[in-house]
Write a protein that holds these residues in place. Structure first.
Motif, short mmCIF file in Angstrom:
data_model
loop_
_atom_site.label_atom_id
_atom_site.label_comp_id
_atom_site.label_asym_id
_atom_site.label_seq_id
_atom_site.Cartn_x
_atom_site.Cartn_y
_atom_site.Cartn_z
N SER A 282 -25.44 35.43 -5.74
CA SER A 282 -26.64 34.45 -5.62
C SER A 282 -26.39 33.59 -4.40
N VAL B 185 -26.51 30.36 -4.13
CA VAL B 185 -26.58 29.11 -4.54
C VAL B 185 -25.42 28.39 -3.63
N TRP B 186 -25.54 27.07 -3.41
CA TRP B 186 -24.55 26.40 -2.43
C TRP B 186 -23.45 25.96 -3.11
N TYR C 5 -24.12 18.19 -9.64
CA TYR C 5 -24.34 19.02 -8.38
C TYR C 5 -24.98 17.91 -7.31
N ASP D 34 -31.58 25.18 -6.05
CA ASP D 34 -30.36 26.05 -6.24
C ASP D 34 -29.91 25.50 -7.49
N LEU E 133 -29.40 28.27 -10.79
CA LEU E 133 -27.94 28.43 -11.57
C LEU E 133 -28.40 28.26 -12.98
N LYS F 116 -18.20 32.20 -10.09
CA LYS F 116 -19.18 31.80 -9.24
C LYS F 116 -18.74 31.30 -7.96
#
Length: 108
Positions: free
Chosen positions: A26, A28-29, A53, A59, A63, A99
């Motif tokens: 993915s 996602v940062w 987060y 993002d 998630l 992740k």
């Protein structure tokens, strides 16, 4: 026999490209600070909350959707927190560690 094996038998000369192999990742940062995973009871129902987060909201919503799909449960995204119905702290923490996130368990 899974789908990949069936496709290989139908198309033996096909070589998968790099884009097909990286489809699992993915976008996602990842952040340096740990995400906080805590458990609460709201209106008598157990809720797992993921907070902390500091990336983009989009993002974090992605998630949230991945977590809800993995666990097959309901949940929502409100006030920069992911709310998951039920007590799934262990599974969520394992998923986030795979992740690449740092996760901190808050509470009992």
């Amino acid at each position: 026999m899974d789908l990949q094996d069936q496709l290989k038998s139908l198309f033996p000369d096909h070589v998968p490209s790099e884009e097909e192999k990286q489809e699992e990742k993915s976008n996602v940062w990842l952040q340096d600070e740990p995400l906080l995973c805590k458990y609460e009871k709201r209106k008598g129902k157990p809720v797992t909350i993921i907070a902390g987060y500091n990336g983009a909201d989009s993002d974090f919503k992605i998630l949230a959707k991945e977590i809800k799909t993995m666990l097959s449960v309901g949940g929502s995204f409100k006030n920069d927190e992911i709310l998951i119905q039920g007590d799934y702290r262990n599974q969520i923490m394992e998923f986030l560690k795979e992740k690449g996130f740092n996760v901190k368990r808050v509470g009992g």
